[in-house]
Design an enzyme around this catalytic site. Structure first.
Site, PDB file in Angstrom:
ATOM      1  N   ASN A 396      31.791  52.204  28.746  1.00 23.27           N
ATOM      2  CA  ASN A 396      30.347  52.022  28.754  1.00 23.27           C
ATOM      3  C   ASN A 396      29.886  51.172  27.571  1.00 23.27           C
ATOM      4  O   ASN A 396      28.942  50.381  27.689  1.00 23.27           O
ATOM      5  CB  ASN A 396      29.658  53.380  28.714  1.00 23.27           C
ATOM      6  CG  ASN A 396      28.151  53.270  28.845  1.00 23.27           C
ATOM      7  OD1 ASN A 396      27.627  52.903  29.881  1.00 23.27           O
ATOM      8  ND2 ASN A 396      27.436  53.564  27.764  1.00 23.27           N
ATOM      9  N   ASN A 402      26.808  43.831  24.932  1.00 29.27           N
ATOM     10  CA  ASN A 402      26.320  42.466  25.125  1.00 29.27           C
ATOM     11  C   ASN A 402      26.237  42.218  26.624  1.00 29.27           C
ATOM     12  O   ASN A 402      27.200  41.784  27.252  1.00 29.27           O
ATOM     13  CB  ASN A 402      27.259  41.470  24.449  1.00 29.27           C
ATOM     14  CG  ASN A 402      26.705  40.059  24.442  1.00 29.27           C
ATOM     15  OD1 ASN A 402      25.798  39.728  25.192  1.00 29.27           O
ATOM     16  ND2 ASN A 402      27.258  39.207  23.584  1.00 29.27           N
ATOM     17  N   TYR A 414      35.817  39.200  36.672  1.00 34.81           N
ATOM     18  CA  TYR A 414      36.215  40.419  37.363  1.00 34.81           C
ATOM     19  C   TYR A 414      35.915  40.351  38.862  1.00 34.81           C
ATOM     20  O   TYR A 414      36.790  40.625  39.702  1.00 34.81           O
ATOM     21  CB  TYR A 414      35.502  41.602  36.730  1.00 34.81           C
ATOM     22  CG  TYR A 414      35.830  42.943  37.345  1.00 34.81           C
ATOM     23  CD1 TYR A 414      37.014  43.606  37.033  1.00 34.81           C
ATOM     24  CD2 TYR A 414      34.947  43.547  38.232  1.00 34.81           C
ATOM     25  CE1 TYR A 414      37.310  44.828  37.598  1.00 34.81           C
ATOM     26  CE2 TYR A 414      35.234  44.774  38.801  1.00 34.81           C
ATOM     27  CZ  TYR A 414      36.418  45.412  38.480  1.00 34.81           C
ATOM     28  OH  TYR A 414      36.703  46.626  39.042  1.00 34.81           O
ATOM     29  N   SER A 437      38.507  37.671  27.151  1.00 30.03           N
ATOM     30  CA  SER A 437      37.507  37.947  26.121  1.00 30.03           C
ATOM     31  C   SER A 437      38.138  38.016  24.739  1.00 30.03           C
ATOM     32  O   SER A 437      37.591  37.479  23.762  1.00 30.03           O
ATOM     33  CB  SER A 437      36.788  39.263  26.444  1.00 30.03           C
ATOM     34  OG  SER A 437      35.809  39.551  25.478  1.00 30.03           O
ATOM     35  N   HIS A 441      37.255  35.472  21.621  1.00 28.99           N
ATOM     36  CA  HIS A 441      36.802  36.013  20.335  1.00 28.99           C
ATOM     37  C   HIS A 441      37.712  35.558  19.191  1.00 28.99           C
ATOM     38  O   HIS A 441      37.234  35.160  18.119  1.00 28.99           O
ATOM     39  CB  HIS A 441      36.757  37.547  20.388  1.00 28.99           C
ATOM     40  CG  HIS A 441      35.521  38.094  21.034  1.00 28.99           C
ATOM     41  ND1 HIS A 441      35.351  38.157  22.392  1.00 28.99           N
ATOM     42  CD2 HIS A 441      34.383  38.597  20.494  1.00 28.99           C
ATOM     43  CE1 HIS A 441      34.179  38.691  22.672  1.00 28.99           C
ATOM     44  NE2 HIS A 441      33.554  38.965  21.533  1.00 28.99           N
TER      45      HIS A 441
END
Length: 531
Positions: A396, A402, A414, A437, A441
């Site tokens: 969650n 973000n 996804y 991701s 980053h």
């Protein structure tokens, strides 16, 4: 005569005093009874108030949930009957995936919470801490150097060479504005008339990918490395590079299927998105393209001014955190020789500045910066984040921290992965999104700091994946919220500690060559300089 009058007078006075005492006691008892009734009435009124508020809250929650469900999912008509039985309704999750993101008029969560005085007090506490930072810096400078002047040398250094940054941004913006749009128009005008639709799409895709690599791939990296930009300027160029790539991909991804599904009749020209809608999309605070968004009626210029002030305040806040809490600990003049003890102490010392920088980045960018552009462009959907601080699971937390980036990863990573696999590989789809991701980053941090130290990648791709599957949505106990915050504290402490150590190691123990092994090996592992 005199002897008989005196007792009568005393008797009358005693009777009067006795009557007065009875009256006063009666009045006092009546007042006590009245006060007791008032207290009971207040308790009853308070109980009724709580019951009414609870009922109103339940009703409002029910209405809000119903409105959200109706807005996210299209109105479903009554299902047709087969052999007298109603067919099964489609899966709501699959239906939401097919519908795509729905934009609606809604404010940011913190803007709503700041209307509550109790919540706004927390905001005032952070302002008070900023004032304490300023006073402590003034006091230390006055004691050490005998002056009362706040210097921002490090801030000016971090944002140096802004002319080069502005030129690089302008080149990326002009490219992102014209090339993807013109490519779509050129491809769409030939698609339904070309004999080999697949060949046309592949050739146009390859050409556009090659041009994208040169303009939005190689060019920003060349500017950052060749001009040796300072850290903040590096982050501006790299983050804008990533933003333009995500925006241009969303534009092509959302408009190309529409062109493919709507062949034009003879004599008609194909319909394309307007250039103004694409220009608006490049600046509005979302990464999902739509031809139109919900818009506000006017711009609240007071809100714009206050938001600008908060952004500047966050900038100075971050400066004071680094100057007062990080640099005195990690600069070589005060560091001790490396050992397990010093490492553990450094990590735990970095927890406070680390979590403050995390909250500061969230508030400065996800709330202030995005709301600033949302207000200037009258963009009405301000749900850039949700109540991530209440999360009891990392799953969650990743969804609510973000929302802007999560929506892009969800719909174009996804969801598309599941559509290609016919919804059979949900775990693989989730892992692929995590890896992408984490890589992005780590790329941003590597280019921003100027060295490769995959702390973020390890925390995100290893521990983040483990926590995502172990602390999933089934965890509802408040204990897991405590665990989540403890993990965030430790993770931020590790990042601040290791990146600060590597920063000073890169300065005092520079590389002697440009071999691949030396470029990817952190200098802090082998740097031993006198402190």
């Amino acid at each position: 005569m005199t002897t008989t009058e005196t007792p009568n007078g005393l008797y009358h006075r005693n009777v009067k005093s006795h009557q007065t005492e009875e009256i006063s006691s009666h009045v006092e008892g009546h007042n006590n009874l009245h006060e007791e009734e008032l207290r009971q009435w207040e308790k009853h009124a308070q109980k009724v108030k709580l019951e009414v508020l609870e009922q109103v809250q339940d009703q409002l929650s029910h209405i809000l949930d119903k409105a959200l469900n109706e807005s996210v999912q299209p109105f479903t008509q009554s299902q047709p009957k087969t052999n007298g039985k109603t067919t099964k309704k489609p899966d709501s999750r699959a239906q939401r995936m097919d519908d795509g993101k729905v934009f609606m008029d809604r404010p940011s969560l913190l803007d709503e919470l700041f209307e509550i005085s109790h919540i706004r007090t927390i905001y005032h506490m952070f302002i008070a801490v900023l004032l304490i930072f300023c006073l402590s810096t003034l006091a230390v400078d006055y004691i050490d150097e005998g002056r009362l002047v706040l210097e921002f040398d490090m801030l000016f250094f971090a944002f140096g060479k802004l002319q080069t940054v502005a030129l690089a941004w302008f080149v990326m913006f002009v490219y992102s504005l014209f090339v993807p749009y013109c490519s779509l128009v050129l491809w769409g005008s030939m698609y339904h008339r070309f004999p080999s639709k697949l060949g046309l799409s592949l050739s146009m895709g390859l050409v556009l990918s090659a041009v994208q690599y040169c303009a939005l791939g190689h060019f920003p990296i060349h500017v950052v490395v060749h001009h040796q930009l300072p850290p903040a300027s590096r982050f501006i160029v790299i983050l804008e590079q990533i933003r333009f790539l995500m925006k241009s991909y969303s534009f092509i991804r959302e408009t190309a299927p529409v062109v493919m599904k709507n062949p034009t009749k003879e004599g008609e020209s194909p319909r394309f998105p307007t250039f103004s809608s694409y220009l608006y999309f490049l600046f509005c605070p979302t990464l999902i393209y739509r031809e139109s968004y919900p818009r506000n009626n006017h711009i609240r210029w007071k809100y714009v001014g206050v938001t600008l002030g908060m952004i500047l305040g966050c900038l100075f806040y971050g400066y004071f955190i680094l100057v007062r809490l990080c640099i005195p600990v990690f600069r070589p003049a005060t560091n001790q020789p490396f050992s397990k003890r010093t490492m553990v102490l450094a990590v735990f010392h970095s927890i406070l500045p680390g979590i403050m920088l995390l909250l500061l980045c969230f508030f400065a960018f996800l709330h202030c910066w995005l709301n600033l552009f949302g207000e200037l462009l009258r963009f009405a959907d301000r749900m850039f984040y949700k109540d991530w601080w209440n999360s009891t699971s990392f799953a969650n937390y990743y969804r609510t921290w973000n929302v802007v980036v999560h929506d892009w990863l969800y719909y174009y990573g996804y969801r598309d992965f599941l559509l290609l696999s016919k919804r059979k590989c949900r775990t693989a789809a989730m892992l692929s999104v995590f890896i992408v991701s984490a890589v992005v980053h780590e790329y941003a941090l590597t280019m921003g700091f100027g060295f490769f130290y995959p702390v973020m990648f390890c925390l995100f791709a290893v521990f983040g994946v483990v926590f995502n599957f172990t602390m999933n949505d089934k965890r509802q106990s408040p204990v897991f919220n405590v665990i989540m915050w403890a993990c965030l504290f430790l993770g931020q402490g590790v990042q601040v500690c290791l990146y600060c150590q590597e920063w000073y190691a890169q300065i005092h123990c520079p590389r002697t060559g440009n071999s691949f092994l030396e470029l990817v090996t952190p200098r802090s592992w082998s740097c031993s300089y006198q402190r």
